[in-house]
Write a protein that holds these residues in place. Structure first.
Motif, PDB file in Angstrom:
ATOM      1  N   MET A  45       0.820  -1.217   0.000  1.00 34.45           N
ATOM      2  CA  MET A  45       0.000   0.000   0.000  1.00 34.45           C
ATOM      3  C   MET A  45       0.854   1.268   0.000  1.00 34.45           C
ATOM      4  SD  MET A  45      -3.076  -0.469  -0.475  1.00 34.45           S
ATOM      5  CE  MET A  45      -2.710  -1.859  -1.477  1.00 34.45           C
ATOM      6  N   LEU A  46       2.027   1.190   0.602  1.00 33.45           N
ATOM      7  CA  LEU A  46       2.923   2.348   0.573  1.00 33.45           C
ATOM      8  C   LEU A  46       3.298   2.664  -0.876  1.00 33.45           C
ATOM      9  CD1 LEU A  46       4.648   4.361   2.230  1.00 33.45           C
ATOM     10  CD2 LEU A  46       6.533   2.743   1.985  1.00 33.45           C
ATOM     11  N   PHE A  47       3.654   1.634  -1.625  1.00 34.22           N
ATOM     12  CA  PHE A  47       4.002   1.849  -3.035  1.00 34.22           C
ATOM     13  C   PHE A  47       2.801   2.358  -3.825  1.00 34.22           C
ATOM     14  CE2 PHE A  47       7.796  -0.692  -2.115  1.00 34.22           C
ATOM     15  CZ  PHE A  47       8.738   0.075  -2.789  1.00 34.22           C
ATOM     16  N   ALA A  48       1.629   1.854  -3.479  1.00 38.45           N
ATOM     17  CA  ALA A  48       0.429   2.301  -4.188  1.00 38.45           C
ATOM     18  C   ALA A  48       0.189   3.789  -3.939  1.00 38.45           C
ATOM     19  CB  ALA A  48      -0.778   1.482  -3.758  1.00 38.45           C
ATOM     20  N   VAL A  49       0.388   4.215  -2.703  1.00 42.87           N
ATOM     21  CA  VAL A  49       0.187   5.633  -2.387  1.00 42.87           C
ATOM     22  C   VAL A  49       1.224   6.479  -3.133  1.00 42.87           C
ATOM     23  CG1 VAL A  49       0.363   7.355  -0.560  1.00 42.87           C
ATOM     24  CG2 VAL A  49      -0.926   5.259  -0.182  1.00 42.87           C
ATOM     25  N   LEU A  50       2.474   6.021  -3.139  1.00 44.45           N
ATOM     26  CA  LEU A  50       3.511   6.749  -3.873  1.00 44.45           C
ATOM     27  C   LEU A  50       3.140   6.856  -5.348  1.00 44.45           C
ATOM     28  CD1 LEU A  50       6.907   5.473  -2.427  1.00 44.45           C
ATOM     29  CD2 LEU A  50       5.794   7.691  -2.136  1.00 44.45           C
ATOM     30  N   GLY A  51       2.719   5.736  -5.925  1.00 40.94           N
ATOM     31  CA  GLY A  51       2.366   5.710  -7.344  1.00 40.94           C
ATOM     32  C   GLY A  51       1.250   6.688  -7.671  1.00 40.94           C
ATOM     33  N   LEU A  52       0.353   6.892  -6.716  1.00 40.81           N
ATOM     34  CA  LEU A  52      -0.771   7.789  -6.988  1.00 40.81           C
ATOM     35  C   LEU A  52      -0.433   9.245  -6.731  1.00 40.81           C
ATOM     36  CD1 LEU A  52      -3.922   5.920  -5.679  1.00 40.81           C
ATOM     37  CD2 LEU A  52      -3.365   6.593  -8.005  1.00 40.81           C
ATOM     38  N   SER A  53       0.514   9.483  -5.792  1.00 34.11           N
ATOM     39  CA  SER A  53       0.718  10.874  -5.417  1.00 34.11           C
ATOM     40  C   SER A  53       1.849  11.543  -6.193  1.00 34.11           C
ATOM     41  CB  SER A  53       0.939  10.987  -3.907  1.00 34.11           C
ATOM     42  OG  SER A  53       1.824   9.984  -3.475  1.00 34.11           O
ATOM     43  N   LEU A  54       2.780  10.756  -6.724  1.00 33.94           N
ATOM     44  CA  LEU A  54       3.862  11.376  -7.488  1.00 33.94           C
ATOM     45  C   LEU A  54       3.445  11.534  -8.941  1.00 33.94           C
ATOM     46  CD1 LEU A  54       6.923   9.456  -6.034  1.00 33.94           C
ATOM     47  CD2 LEU A  54       6.026  11.699  -5.404  1.00 33.94           C
ATOM     48  N   PRO A  55       3.809  12.645  -9.567  1.00 36.31           N
ATOM     49  CA  PRO A  55       3.453  12.824 -10.973  1.00 36.31           C
ATOM     50  C   PRO A  55       4.230  11.859 -11.877  1.00 36.31           C
ATOM     51  CG  PRO A  55       4.638  14.736 -10.118  1.00 36.31           C
ATOM     52  CD  PRO A  55       4.460  13.808  -8.981  1.00 36.31           C
ATOM     53  N   ALA A  56       3.585  11.499 -12.982  1.00 36.16           N
ATOM     54  CA  ALA A  56       4.142  10.478 -13.872  1.00 36.16           C
ATOM     55  C   ALA A  56       5.539  10.850 -14.363  1.00 36.16           C
ATOM     56  CB  ALA A  56       3.198  10.246 -15.042  1.00 36.16           C
ATOM     57  N   PHE A  57       5.745  12.134 -14.700  1.00 36.67           N
ATOM     58  CA  PHE A  57       7.043  12.460 -15.302  1.00 36.67           C
ATOM     59  C   PHE A  57       8.172  12.318 -14.297  1.00 36.67           C
ATOM     60  CE2 PHE A  57       5.670  16.546 -13.659  1.00 36.67           C
ATOM     61  CZ  PHE A  57       6.826  17.055 -13.107  1.00 36.67           C
ATOM     62  N   LEU A  58       7.851  12.605 -13.001  1.00 38.29           N
ATOM     63  CA  LEU A  58       8.860  12.461 -11.961  1.00 38.29           C
ATOM     64  C   LEU A  58       9.253  10.991 -11.824  1.00 38.29           C
ATOM     65  CD1 LEU A  58      10.303  14.257  -9.934  1.00 38.29           C
ATOM     66  CD2 LEU A  58       8.629  13.526  -8.234  1.00 38.29           C
ATOM     67  N   LEU A  59       8.232  10.150 -11.767  1.00 32.51           N
ATOM     68  CA  LEU A  59       8.500   8.716 -11.697  1.00 32.51           C
ATOM     69  C   LEU A  59       9.267   8.288 -12.934  1.00 32.51           C
ATOM     70  CD1 LEU A  59       5.008   7.564 -10.419  1.00 32.51           C
ATOM     71  CD2 LEU A  59       7.162   7.467  -9.171  1.00 32.51           C
ATOM     72  N   GLY A  60       8.881   8.875 -14.068  1.00 27.91           N
ATOM     73  CA  GLY A  60       9.557   8.561 -15.327  1.00 27.91           C
ATOM     74  C   GLY A  60      11.046   8.838 -15.215  1.00 27.91           C
ATOM     75  N   PHE A  61      11.397  10.007 -14.668  1.00 26.92           N
ATOM     76  CA  PHE A  61      12.818  10.343 -14.551  1.00 26.92           C
ATOM     77  C   PHE A  61      13.525   9.400 -13.596  1.00 26.92           C
ATOM     78  CE2 PHE A  61      11.605  14.680 -16.139  1.00 26.92           C
ATOM     79  CZ  PHE A  61      12.368  14.576 -17.296  1.00 26.92           C
ATOM     80  N   VAL A  62      12.846   9.052 -12.489  1.00 26.89           N
ATOM     81  CA  VAL A  62      13.467   8.148 -11.517  1.00 26.89           C
ATOM     82  C   VAL A  62      13.731   6.784 -12.155  1.00 26.89           C
ATOM     83  CG1 VAL A  62      13.115   6.900  -9.346  1.00 26.89           C
ATOM     84  CG2 VAL A  62      12.460   9.308  -9.520  1.00 26.89           C
ATOM     85  N   ILE A  63      12.716   6.262 -12.825  1.00 28.61           N
ATOM     86  CA  ILE A  63      12.876   4.950 -13.457  1.00 28.61           C
ATOM     87  C   ILE A  63      13.948   5.014 -14.546  1.00 28.61           C
ATOM     88  CG2 ILE A  63      11.715   3.227 -14.879  1.00 28.61           C
ATOM     89  CD1 ILE A  63       9.206   3.746 -13.400  1.00 28.61           C
ATOM     90  N   MET A  64      13.920   6.081 -15.309  1.00 27.42           N
ATOM     91  CA  MET A  64      14.887   6.272 -16.386  1.00 27.42           C
ATOM     92  C   MET A  64      16.293   6.274 -15.806  1.00 27.42           C
ATOM     93  SD  MET A  64      14.583   9.369 -18.735  1.00 27.42           S
ATOM     94  CE  MET A  64      14.831  10.290 -19.647  1.00 27.42           C
ATOM     95  N   TRP A  65      16.431   6.970 -14.674  1.00 32.44           N
ATOM     96  CA  TRP A  65      17.748   7.086 -14.072  1.00 32.44           C
ATOM     97  C   TRP A  65      18.226   5.717 -13.562  1.00 32.44           C
ATOM     98  CZ3 TRP A  65      19.987   6.477  -9.210  1.00 32.44           C
ATOM     99  CH2 TRP A  65      21.295   6.986  -9.115  1.00 32.44           C
ATOM    100  N   ILE A  66      17.343   5.005 -12.843  1.00 29.77           N
ATOM    101  CA  ILE A  66      17.758   3.722 -12.258  1.00 29.77           C
ATOM    102  C   ILE A  66      18.057   2.685 -13.344  1.00 29.77           C
ATOM    103  CG2 ILE A  66      17.059   1.773 -10.800  1.00 29.77           C
ATOM    104  CD1 ILE A  66      15.376   3.711  -9.187  1.00 29.77           C
ATOM    105  N   LEU A  67      17.070   2.433 -14.181  1.00 27.01           N
ATOM    106  CA  LEU A  67      17.217   1.333 -15.141  1.00 27.01           C
ATOM    107  C   LEU A  67      18.042   1.732 -16.362  1.00 27.01           C
ATOM    108  CD1 LEU A  67      13.655  -0.272 -15.062  1.00 27.01           C
ATOM    109  CD2 LEU A  67      15.736  -1.057 -13.949  1.00 27.01           C
TER     110      LEU A  67
END
Ligand SMILES: Nc1ncnc2c1ncn2[C@@H]1O[C@H](COP(=O)(O)OP(=O)(O)O)[C@@H](O)[C@H]1O
Ligand code: SF4
Ligand SMILES: [Mg+2]
Lengths: 313, 358
Positions: free
Chosen positions: A133-155
């Motif tokens: 549920m913590l991940f679900a809340v993060l997924g809903l509250s962070l904007p897509a592009f921010l997550l996009g940059f994080v994922i882009m950076w990690i992977l």
């Protein structure tokens, strides 16, 4: 059942008509004179007039609408005011990447979100549930592009597993095609995945209290069958609704995702067209996306009656 | 044939045979015991306190025989049955006693071991036929899955057996109707489906928790008749749980009466009906119509309501509602004591030389 399907399909026709009217209205409801915008700031009045005549903008709105619907019925979305290319071929060129990302994102969201939601409900109030549920809340509250940059950076940058930008066509090989799709699709899927996880958890939790779940356990079925055969199908209606709505959000989110990952899709086409006020392209893209929404809704409705026999008419 | 033994709590226990099945059927000419509860306790730890839903219960059931577990709503009957199945849900759990079945104590088994027993060796029929079947799965699916899991049957084989069983419980045109969903069936028909399902893996014991309570009176008799007929035919032991003593009059060989989580009277059905010894049993009999007797002119409900199981009074739990109570009832909890051959009750007055004044 067949009658229900036919009725439901017929019911989407008025919706499509409304969509067509609104799409046509874009041209007239947006501020500014389209002919002036197309002609540019330095154009002479007679040039603007010529453009107006060429586009038929001088005729009464109802006539324009008639003509527009007429060509639409023949699959003609007009031409770009700038490049002169046919809008249908522009869309055809750009729809591949967008549909690929949307489909893969939906697959990610559904195939991960549902099992995670079921798991969280099954292990309700344990650390497993809380973590999910913590991940679900993060997924809903962070904007897509921010997550996009994080994922882009990690992977993409830290571990260099996947390319961070661009697009490969299917003709360049399936592996290559998939490699470029993973990051944007994953990014696009996160919000929907979080939404599905939460809804699946809530809905499953409710169903797990039902008498028939106790019956299923009393039969000595494995928990896997209790959860996925007995509970999930009963929990499916609200989940389906979320998937339907969520797909609409997902597609709107693609505009950003395509920019972040430099994917030449419809989102980019739309952004460019809006910047240039290229009305035919805007109309074409909006219409395509709207038809997609209507189809998703129709599919969700038909799935309702498949999943829950009591919904059948 | 009654053995009298001393229970954990030094109460006299009237069971039909010494516990743990150490005397065989041949020795005493009776069928062997298949399931035996020995001081079973199941408690719920709630914010309001520990609810002692089942608090030291002993009874047994023999191969192929029917026993009744009777008591008002809230007396712990369902929790007892769910405890046997290993299905009590938190905050409840088994806190003591043994459940002896097939030479093992079910209370000690792992979840996976219990799963193999549930629906296979011990099956359960629930009260609410409307909600106990899954609304989105066909009757066929719900009939066959148990056989596929426990008997390793192929779907086709299981379907054929399902048709046979559904026909046996009196569902006409079973071959076609099993492809329908529960909402296409009436309450009585759904309960027949539940019974067919419960019988599908040839269990040794069926726990039927108020199997007919939710049904019309005329349907109740039919469904019980079907269940008892088949249990007899398959030599399945049945525990019929009910709050209505009248319902089981015709079927049960023995009757166990529960009140506030404890057994208060046990005996052969005939003795319980003609000569109840515990004031509570007496009250129960007065308060229900009997299926096999002409309707009584007046039914007298027991006054008052069952006690709060988290705050049981000192002494006899039935005292606040009992018109026979004496001083001792408020001080000491009565233990099970013989009041006749194969007949015991937990009541100070019944155990006194004069017995219960009638
Ligand atoms: N989930 C629960 N939480 C707390 N107490 C419970 C729960 N389930 C049952 N009980 C307690 O157990 C008692 C016996 O319940 P039950 O076995 O269902 O009664 P019966 O089947 O005889 O009507 C109830 O009165 C209630 O106090
Ligand atoms: S022990 Fe006393 S209070 Fe309890 S049932 Fe017997 S007479 Fe009534
Ligand atoms: Mg009950």
């Amino acid at each position: 059942m067949r009658r229900y399907i036919v009725r439901r399909v017929l019911a989407s026709i008025p919706v499509l008509a409304v969509v067509a009217i609104i799409t046509f209205g874009i041209l007239h409801l947006t501020p500014g004179d389209p002919a002036e915008v197309i002609a540019g700031p330095d154009a002479r009045p007679e040039d603007v007039e010529a453009i107006r005549t060429r586009l038929g903008l001088d005729r009464p709105a109802i006539v324009q609408f008639g003509n527009w619907i007429g060509s639409l019925a023949q699959g003609d979305l007009g031409v770009s005011a700038f490049s002169g290319q046919r809008v249908t071929s522009l869309i055809a060129e750009r729809i591949g990447p967008t549909v690929s990302i949307a489909v893969l994102a939906a697959v990610f969201a559904i195939s991960l979100g549902i099992p995670l939601g079921v798991l969280a409900a099954w292990k309700a109030n344990t650390w497993i549930d809380r973590t999910v549920m913590l991940f679900a809340v993060l997924g809903l509250s962070l904007p897509a592009f921010l997550l996009g940059f994080v994922i882009m950076w990690i992977l993409g940058i830290k571990f260099q597993l996947l390319p961070v930008a661009g697009y490969a066509r299917l003709s360049e090989g399936f592996g290559e095609y998939l490699k470029y799709l993973v990051l944007p699709s994953l990014t696009a899927s996160l919000t929907l995945m979080a939404l599905i996880t939460r809804m699946t958890r809530a809905s499953t939790l409710e169903v797990l209290r039902e008498d028939y779940i106790r019956t299923a356990r009393a039969k000595g079925l494995q928990e896997r069958l209790v959860l996925f055969r007995h509970a999930l199908r009963n929990a499916a209606l609200p989940i389906l609704t979320v998937v339907g709505f969520g797909l609409a959000f997902l597609v709107s989110g693609l505009v950003i995702v395509e920019s972040v990952f430099a994917v030449p899709g419809m989102g980019r086409l739309l952004v460019d067209a809006i910047r240039q006020r290229d009305y035919s392209i805007i109309q074409g893209v909006v219409l395509t996306v709207s038809v997609f929404y209507v189809l998703v809704n129709l599919t969700v409705d038909l799935l309702y009656s498949y999943v829950d026999p009591r919904v059948r008419y | 044939m009654v053995g009298i033994t001393l229970g954990e709590d030094h109460s006299i226990r009237a069971v039909t045979q010494a516990p743990s099945g150490n005397s065989t059927a041949a020795e005493n000419g009776q069928r062997p015991v298949v399931l035996e509860l020995d001081g079973l306790r199941a408690h719920f730890a709630t914010p309001q306190g520990i609810v002692k839903a089942v608090d030291g219960v002993n009874w047994d059931v023999r191969e192929g025989e029917t026993v009744a577990l009777v008591g008002e709503s809230g007396s712990g009957k369902s929790v007892t049955a769910l405890g046997i199945m290993g299905l009590i849900s938190p905050p409840g759990k088994i806190t003591g006693g043994r459940i002896l079945f097939g030479g093992r104590d079910l209370a000690q088994l792992s979840q996976e071991e219990m799963r193999n027993i549930r629906g296979h060796q011990i099956a359960m029929v629930f009260q609410e036929p409307m909600t106990s079947l899954n609304p989105v799965l066909t009757v066929r699916r719900q009939m066959t899955e148990g056989m596929e899991v426990h008997l390793k049957m192929r779907p086709k084989e299981a379907s054929e057996r399902a048709i046979e069983l559904l026909t046996l419980v009196g569902i006409p045109d079973a071959k076609r109707r099993m492809h329908e969903y529960p909402h296409h069936f009436s309450g009585g028909m759904r309960q027949r489906v539940m019974i067919a399902q419960a019988l599908s893996c040839n269990p040794k014991v069926i726990l039927a928790d108020e199997p007919t309570t939710a049904l019309d009176v005329t349907i109740q008799a039919q469904v019980l008749e079907v269940m008892e007929g088949l249990a007899h035919r398959f030599n399945t032991a049945t525990v019929i749980i009910t709050h209505n003593l009248g319902v089981v009059a015709r079927y049960a060989r023995r009757v166990n009466v529960m009140y506030a989580g404890r057994l208060v009277e046990t005996g052969n059905a005939r003795d319980i009906y003609t000569n109840p010894q515990h004031p509570y049993t007496y009250g129960l009999l007065q308060s229900v119509p009997r299926l096999n007797e002409p309707r009584k002119t007046s039914l007298i409900p027991i006054e008052g309501s069952p006690p709060d199981l988290a705050r049981l009074p000192q002494g006899c739990a039935f005292r606040p509602r009992c018109r026979f109570a004496v001083e001792r009832c408020g001080q000491e909890t009565p233990l099970m004591a013989l009041v006749g051959p194969a007949h015991a009750a937990a009541c100070w007055v019944a155990a006194s030389p004069g017995g219960l004044p009638k």
